[in-house]
Design a protein around this motif. Structure first.
Motif, mmCIF file in Angstrom:
data_model
loop_
_atom_site.group_PDB
_atom_site.id
_atom_site.type_symbol
_atom_site.label_atom_id
_atom_site.label_comp_id
_atom_site.label_asym_id
_atom_site.label_seq_id
_atom_site.Cartn_x
_atom_site.Cartn_y
_atom_site.Cartn_z
ATOM 1 N N ASP A 15 0.802 -1.223 0.000
ATOM 2 C CA ASP A 15 0.000 0.000 0.000
ATOM 3 C C ASP A 15 0.838 1.279 0.000
ATOM 4 O OD1 ASP A 15 0.918 -0.263 2.588
ATOM 5 O OD2 ASP A 15 -1.002 0.191 3.535
ATOM 6 N N TRP A 16 2.105 1.202 0.329
ATOM 7 C CA TRP A 16 2.961 2.392 0.352
ATOM 8 C C TRP A 16 3.682 2.610 -0.985
ATOM 9 C CZ3 TRP A 16 7.995 1.290 -0.672
ATOM 10 C CH2 TRP A 16 8.402 -0.027 -0.459
ATOM 11 N N LEU A 17 3.611 1.641 -1.879
ATOM 12 C CA LEU A 17 4.292 1.713 -3.174
ATOM 13 C C LEU A 17 3.254 2.101 -4.218
ATOM 14 C CD1 LEU A 17 7.102 1.134 -4.424
ATOM 15 C CD2 LEU A 17 6.279 -1.160 -4.913
ATOM 16 N N HIS A 18 3.394 3.279 -4.798
ATOM 17 C CA HIS A 18 2.391 3.816 -5.719
ATOM 18 C C HIS A 18 2.883 3.694 -7.161
ATOM 19 C CE1 HIS A 18 0.453 5.239 -2.145
ATOM 20 N NE2 HIS A 18 1.570 5.831 -1.780
ATOM 21 N N LEU A 19 2.602 2.550 -7.767
ATOM 22 C CA LEU A 19 3.038 2.295 -9.142
ATOM 23 C C LEU A 19 1.998 2.821 -10.124
ATOM 24 C CD1 LEU A 19 4.324 -1.382 -8.819
ATOM 25 C CD2 LEU A 19 5.629 0.731 -8.601
ATOM 26 N N THR A 20 2.491 3.457 -11.186
ATOM 27 C CA THR A 20 1.603 3.903 -12.247
ATOM 28 C C THR A 20 1.358 2.736 -13.202
ATOM 29 O OG1 THR A 20 3.463 4.672 -13.603
ATOM 30 C CG2 THR A 20 2.449 6.280 -12.113
ATOM 31 N N ASP A 21 0.418 2.911 -14.134
ATOM 32 C CA ASP A 21 0.139 1.847 -15.103
ATOM 33 C C ASP A 21 1.399 1.517 -15.884
ATOM 34 O OD1 ASP A 21 -2.496 1.697 -14.366
ATOM 35 O OD2 ASP A 21 -3.198 3.085 -15.915
ATOM 36 N N GLY A 22 1.737 0.248 -15.931
ATOM 37 C CA GLY A 22 2.900 -0.203 -16.678
ATOM 38 C C GLY A 22 4.216 -0.113 -15.914
ATOM 39 N N GLU A 23 4.234 0.574 -14.787
ATOM 40 C CA GLU A 23 5.464 0.700 -13.997
ATOM 41 C C GLU A 23 5.730 -0.621 -13.272
ATOM 42 O OE1 GLU A 23 7.390 3.633 -10.570
ATOM 43 O OE2 GLU A 23 5.264 3.783 -11.053
ATOM 44 N N GLN A 24 6.988 -1.055 -13.302
ATOM 45 C CA GLN A 24 7.346 -2.328 -12.684
ATOM 46 C C GLN A 24 8.545 -2.153 -11.766
ATOM 47 O OE1 GLN A 24 8.032 -5.291 -15.641
ATOM 48 N NE2 GLN A 24 5.943 -5.234 -16.402
ATOM 49 N N VAL A 25 8.589 -2.995 -10.744
ATOM 50 C CA VAL A 25 9.720 -3.018 -9.826
ATOM 51 C C VAL A 25 10.896 -3.672 -10.545
ATOM 52 C CG1 VAL A 25 10.589 -3.931 -7.637
ATOM 53 C CG2 VAL A 25 8.222 -3.100 -7.798
ATOM 54 N N GLN A 26 12.041 -2.988 -10.560
ATOM 55 C CA GLN A 26 13.240 -3.500 -11.218
ATOM 56 C C GLN A 26 14.228 -4.114 -10.221
ATOM 57 O OE1 GLN A 26 13.600 -3.581 -14.602
ATOM 58 N NE2 GLN A 26 11.497 -2.843 -14.553
ATOM 59 N N TRP A 27 14.206 -3.621 -8.989
ATOM 60 C CA TRP A 27 15.080 -4.146 -7.937
ATOM 61 C C TRP A 27 14.489 -3.776 -6.591
ATOM 62 C CZ3 TRP A 27 17.705 -2.075 -3.801
ATOM 63 C CH2 TRP A 27 18.640 -2.908 -3.182
ATOM 64 N N ALA A 28 14.621 -4.672 -5.637
ATOM 65 C CA ALA A 28 14.218 -4.391 -4.261
ATOM 66 C C ALA A 28 15.167 -5.129 -3.339
ATOM 67 C CB ALA A 28 12.781 -4.835 -4.009
ATOM 68 N N GLY A 29 15.526 -4.494 -2.242
ATOM 69 C CA GLY A 29 16.436 -5.156 -1.317
ATOM 70 C C GLY A 29 16.547 -4.429 0.006
ATOM 71 N N ARG A 30 17.219 -5.110 0.907
ATOM 72 C CA ARG A 30 17.507 -4.591 2.241
ATOM 73 C C ARG A 30 19.017 -4.566 2.410
ATOM 74 N NH1 ARG A 30 12.656 -7.240 3.105
ATOM 75 N NH2 ARG A 30 11.250 -5.993 4.374
ATOM 76 N N PRO A 31 19.481 -3.985 3.512
ATOM 77 C CA PRO A 31 20.914 -4.089 3.791
ATOM 78 C C PRO A 31 21.323 -5.560 3.872
ATOM 79 C CG PRO A 31 19.920 -2.447 5.218
ATOM 80 C CD PRO A 31 18.789 -3.147 4.496
ATOM 81 N N SER A 32 22.566 -5.840 3.583
ATOM 82 C CA SER A 32 23.078 -7.205 3.622
ATOM 83 C C SER A 32 22.854 -7.810 5.004
ATOM 84 C CB SER A 32 24.573 -7.204 3.300
ATOM 85 O OG SER A 32 25.131 -8.481 3.525
ATOM 86 N N TRP A 33 22.496 -9.083 5.050
ATOM 87 C CA TRP A 33 22.315 -9.775 6.325
ATOM 88 C C TRP A 33 23.627 -9.810 7.103
ATOM 89 C CZ3 TRP A 33 25.180 -14.033 7.465
ATOM 90 C CH2 TRP A 33 25.818 -14.671 6.396
ATOM 91 N N LEU A 34 24.750 -9.674 6.407
ATOM 92 C CA LEU A 34 26.046 -9.678 7.089
ATOM 93 C C LEU A 34 26.194 -8.491 8.039
ATOM 94 C CD1 LEU A 34 28.269 -10.735 4.063
ATOM 95 C CD2 LEU A 34 27.714 -12.120 6.084
ATOM 96 N N THR A 35 25.433 -7.415 7.779
ATOM 97 C CA THR A 35 25.518 -6.232 8.641
ATOM 98 C C THR A 35 24.896 -6.478 10.007
ATOM 99 O OG1 THR A 35 23.453 -5.307 7.772
ATOM 100 C CG2 THR A 35 25.498 -4.648 6.667
ATOM 101 N N ILE A 36 24.051 -7.492 10.128
ATOM 102 C CA ILE A 36 23.447 -7.795 11.424
ATOM 103 C C ILE A 36 23.997 -9.083 12.033
ATOM 104 C CG2 ILE A 36 21.330 -6.545 10.877
ATOM 105 C CD1 ILE A 36 19.950 -9.314 10.524
ATOM 106 N N ALA A 37 24.876 -9.766 11.333
ATOM 107 C CA ALA A 37 25.371 -11.070 11.777
ATOM 108 C C ALA A 37 26.050 -11.000 13.143
ATOM 109 C CB ALA A 37 26.320 -11.653 10.734
ATOM 110 N N ALA A 38 26.889 -10.003 13.387
ATOM 111 C CA ALA A 38 27.607 -9.910 14.664
ATOM 112 C C ALA A 38 26.633 -9.682 15.818
ATOM 113 C CB ALA A 38 28.637 -8.794 14.610
ATOM 114 N N SER A 39 25.656 -8.819 15.616
ATOM 115 C CA SER A 39 24.678 -8.537 16.663
ATOM 116 C C SER A 39 23.809 -9.763 16.948
ATOM 117 C CB SER A 39 23.810 -7.348 16.250
ATOM 118 O OG SER A 39 22.912 -7.011 17.277
ATOM 119 N N VAL A 40 23.405 -10.473 15.917
ATOM 120 C CA VAL A 40 22.616 -11.693 16.098
ATOM 121 C C VAL A 40 23.461 -12.758 16.802
ATOM 122 C CG1 VAL A 40 21.502 -13.603 14.867
ATOM 123 C CG2 VAL A 40 21.021 -11.240 14.198
#
Length: 185
Positions: A15-40
């Motif tokens: 609901d927070w992503l407002h795509l227009t007609d024909g617009e497509q997601v080309q890439w989506a991601g989060r920070p690398s899981w390695l950035t939280i590995a030490a804390s976990v």
């Protein structure tokens, strides 16, 4: 392509992503899981330490000199460790970067949200930064320099394979700036 989201179709329904007609997601991601590995790992270690100390103290304390409930005090470490892991994971999960054919989104939050949205036609330039360690672990920052917007430059922090993310952006920028055959001149 490394995705950190279930699928782009699921993401397009957000609901927070407002795509227009024909617009497509080309890439989506989060920070690398390695950035939280030490804390976990620290949280897991704390929980394991709490369990080990509880088991050990249960065998050592007989209740004659020290009350038997003292043996269960290290279980506080288990709660702290589980809390550390949970908080770290939720903090990682709340940040999502999305690139579509037309816009760049940065979403912070799970329950409350803060979404930054920048149109590709406002992007002046892109770049990426990696330290030696980040390069060895294949993550880094992608910087998107904008102009004519009220927002500052956008940085995708610690994303996996930043060179690929930058390449995706560069490709989309070159496509959006190339005149199409039916465009008016």
């Amino acid at each position: 392509m490394e995705e950190t989201h279930e699928s782009y179709d699921d993401l397009a329904a957000a609901d927070w992503l407002h795509l227009t007609d024909g617009e497509q997601v080309q890439w989506a991601g989060r920070p690398s899981w390695l950035t939280i590995a030490a804390s976990v790992a620290f949280g897991i270690g704390l929980a394991v330490l709490g369990i080990v100390l509880t088991v050990w103290l249960s065998g050592v304390i007989t209740g004659e000199t020290v009350p038997s409930w003292v043996a269960y005090l290290p279980l506080v470490l288990v709660l702290a460790g589980v809390g550390q892991v949970g908080a770290t994971y939720l903090n990682w999960l709340r940040l999502l970067y999305v690139i579509t054919d037309e816009e760049i989104y940065v979403k912070h939050g799970l329950i409350s949200r803060d979404v930054t949205q920048v149109r590709l036609d406002r992007v002046q330039n892109t770049g990426y930064n990696q330290s030696a360690l980040e390069r060895a672990l294949s993550f880094g920052d992608v910087v998107v320099y904008t102009a004519g917007t009220s927002t500052d430059d956008v940085t995708f922090r610690s994303v996996p394979n930043p060179e690929r993310v930058k390449r995706t952006l560069t490709h989309l920028l070159s496509e959006s700036r190339t005149p199409q055959p039916n465009d008016d001149l």
